[in-house]
Design a protein around this motif. Structure first.
Motif, PDB file in Angstrom:
ATOM      1  N   ASN A 297     -50.599 -15.253  41.377  1.00 53.52           N
ATOM      2  CA  ASN A 297     -50.121 -14.509  42.541  1.00 53.52           C
ATOM      3  C   ASN A 297     -48.675 -14.847  42.865  1.00 53.52           C
ATOM      4  O   ASN A 297     -47.891 -13.967  43.261  1.00 53.52           O
ATOM      5  CB  ASN A 297     -51.014 -14.800  43.747  1.00 53.52           C
ATOM      6  CG  ASN A 297     -52.406 -14.202  43.599  1.00 53.52           C
ATOM      7  OD1 ASN A 297     -52.610 -13.283  42.817  1.00 53.52           O
ATOM      8  ND2 ASN A 297     -53.367 -14.751  44.325  1.00 53.52           N
TER       9      ASN A 297
ATOM     10  N   ASP B 234     -46.449 -12.981  40.581  1.00 58.51           N
ATOM     11  CA  ASP B 234     -46.371 -11.587  41.028  1.00 58.51           C
ATOM     12  C   ASP B 234     -45.444 -11.461  42.229  1.00 58.51           C
ATOM     13  O   ASP B 234     -44.564 -10.581  42.264  1.00 58.51           O
ATOM     14  CB  ASP B 234     -47.763 -11.072  41.407  1.00 58.51           C
ATOM     15  CG  ASP B 234     -48.676 -10.867  40.204  1.00 58.51           C
ATOM     16  OD1 ASP B 234     -48.150 -10.688  39.085  1.00 58.51           O
ATOM     17  OD2 ASP B 234     -49.907 -10.885  40.383  1.00 58.51           O
TER      18      ASP B 234
ATOM     19  N   LYS C  33     -41.898 -11.662  41.534  1.00 59.56           N
ATOM     20  CA  LYS C  33     -41.499 -10.584  40.605  1.00 59.56           C
ATOM     21  C   LYS C  33     -41.004 -11.148  39.263  1.00 59.56           C
ATOM     22  O   LYS C  33     -40.038 -10.663  38.676  1.00 59.56           O
ATOM     23  CB  LYS C  33     -40.433  -9.686  41.240  1.00 59.56           C
ATOM     24  CG  LYS C  33     -40.890  -9.039  42.536  1.00 59.56           C
ATOM     25  CD  LYS C  33     -39.900  -8.011  43.053  1.00 59.56           C
ATOM     26  CE  LYS C  33     -40.323  -7.464  44.416  1.00 59.56           C
ATOM     27  NZ  LYS C  33     -41.703  -6.952  44.454  1.00 59.56           N
TER      28      LYS C  33
ATOM     29  N   ALA D 295     -43.632 -12.119  36.903  1.00 56.20           N
ATOM     30  CA  ALA D 295     -44.828 -12.138  36.052  1.00 56.20           C
ATOM     31  C   ALA D 295     -44.540 -11.575  34.663  1.00 56.20           C
ATOM     32  O   ALA D 295     -45.051 -12.088  33.655  1.00 56.20           O
ATOM     33  CB  ALA D 295     -45.962 -11.366  36.715  1.00 56.20           C
TER      34      ALA D 295
END
Length: 472
Positions: free
Chosen positions: A272, A275, A278, A280
């Motif tokens: 998470n 993610d 930004k 990932a």
């Protein structure tokens, strides 16, 4: 044994990218997690949605093994790309890292990475004599609750151990992710090594009643007496019930699964965070364990032996988006045999570098790449055999004898080469195609003496290749 770098890596080496253009890398390791204790591996009640996510978005290597099924040796192998006999960390009893062994974090720093270590090392010195951009680690096994952990400061110096409130893997992960979120001009590599699910199992409070209604089934080998196995196996002090935390089998399994669920929560935090930041698509994520674990096979627990429950581990890998286009579809399960000395070369290939010649593994990335139309290049050829070694004897706790072995896709030969008995050279031989549970020891049967000899020769050749020439 090191693989030839694939074409993509050769291009990177020919025209080096800026450090900032290289992918971030996260390597996570659990302690004593079997390969089949994930829901993506078919476990009947354990739920691991975040481990499953890595497998779904990346790859699950279904034949991953460790070459010395013990905590400290396995961690040293991951960090050096070398077998225990070469990197120096042979056991959990104080053997130390060879100062001449290659060191994966240093190789990453040469490539322009900021590198952090968070969690359990178990190697003497706790990795505190190494250079880190961030360190948050504990000594020995650590405590599940109220752990004592040391942290590095802005100057890189590591402070004293101090207590932290909370469940150890939550505390370590939160610190690791706070470091990940810091602004930086360089790519990062994070080594996040969990304590769980090492015994004695203490799940996080939020999971204390999880799986209470789950049906715990004993393994198929529970009632197998191990007939035909040598005394070196049968005499080990690893029987269910010999230690207080193994007397209640159902409770032991539930707590083991609860601890893994706690790890999975933290894997979810990592994914998470990638993610949310930004990053990932530009981060490689690897997940593995330091060894497997007997959970009732022959009514035994623990690891150390070369049998499948002990040596097989999870290995999940999600590659950056730029590399994924050259790979088999996400969710694929490469079946080639891979071993933990392969992890360091894999990480270096992900980073756009090449492993030092002293590393003994080979990158696992080629096994996830789309095969060419013609003959397979050498780096995509599956490993035909691998070598196993175990040194921790005499050991006051489990009494597992020194052993070495060789495994192919079909055969496994285990050699207890230094028993303290009148007899010498006890062996186990298994036909893994016909007997994947390793029930029937064929080593002393006349019809299989040719196979024993062939595997002895193969093991001798591997030992020579790997530099394992000492008598012990």
């Amino acid at each position: 044994m090191r693989s030839i770098l694939p074409a993509l890596a050769l291009v990177v080496l020919a025209a080096p990218a800026l450090a900032a253009d290289r992918p971030n890398i996260v390597v996570m390791m659990t302690d004593d997690q079997r390969h089949d204790y994930m829901s993506c591996a078919g476990h009947p009640f354990l739920k691991t949605p975040n481990m499953d996510r890595i497998a779904k978005e990346g790859f699950r290597y279904t034949n991953a093994f460790v070459t010395n099924a013990l905590c400290a040796p396995s961690r040293a192998t991951l960090m050096t790309g070398q077998y225990s006999h070469l990197n120096g960390v042979r056991d959990n009893m104080g053997t130390t890292l060879n100062p001449n062994a290659p060191w994966l974090p240093d190789e990453l720093r040469k490539l322009g990475y900021e590198v952090a270590f968070c969690g359990k090392s178990h190697v003497p010195g706790h990795f505190r004599d190494k250079t880190w951009d961030y360190y948050f680690g504990f000594q020995g096994q650590g405590n599940y609750l109220k752990p004592l952990i040391a942290e590095s400061g802005p100057d890189g110096k590591i402070g004293p151990d101090k207590p932290y409130d909370g469940w150890i893997d939550d505390v370590v992960t939160d610190k690791a992710l706070a470091w990940v979120k810091k602004p930086r001009a360089k790519p990062f590599a994070l080594f996040l090594f969990f304590k769980s699910p090492h015994r004695a199992w203490q799940p996080a409070a939020r999971h204390k009643d999880l799986y209470a209604g789950a049906a715990v089934k004993k393994p198929a080998l529970w009632d197998d007496p191990g007939q035909g196995k040598p005394r070196a196996f049968l005499q080990a002090a690893n029987m269910i019930g010999q230690y207080p935390d193994t007397k209640d089998y159902d409770g032991m399994i539930r707590d083991y699964a609860r601890c893994i669920t706690g790890v999975d929560d933290n894997v979810g935090k990592v994914l998470n965070t990638l993610d949310e930041q930004k990053i990932a698509d530009t981060t490689a994520v690897m997940y593995t364990s330091d060894n497997g674990f007997f959970l009732g096979e022959w009514q035994r627990f623990d690891k150390r032996f070369m049998h499948e429950p002990s040596v097989r581990v999870p290995l999940l890998l999600k590659v950056p988006k730029a590399l994924a286009k050259d790979c088999v579809p996400p969710g694929s399960q490469p079946g080639a045999m891979v071993i933990n000395p392969d992890i360091a070369p894999t990480v270096l290939e992900l980073a756009g570098g090449a492993p030092p010649k002293a590393m003994q593994g080979r990158s696992v990335l080629p096994f996830a790449r789309l095969p060419p139309a013609g003959p397979l290049p050498p780096e995509m050829a599956p490993r035909e055999a691998w070598y196993y070694e175990y040194f921790e004897f005499p050991d006051p706790s489990h009494n597992v004898e020194k052993q070495r072995g060789v495994r192919t896709t079909k055969w496994k030969l285990i050699h207890y080469y230094d028993p303290p008995f009148k007899f010498k050279d006890a062996y186990e031989l298994y036909d893994l195609e016909k007997d994947p549970e390793e029930r029937v020891n064929l080593a002393n049967r006349p019809a299989f003496q040719g196979t024993v000899k062939e595997l002895q020769e193969k093991m001798a050749a591997l030992r020579k290749e790997l530099g394992s020439t000492d008598a012990k």
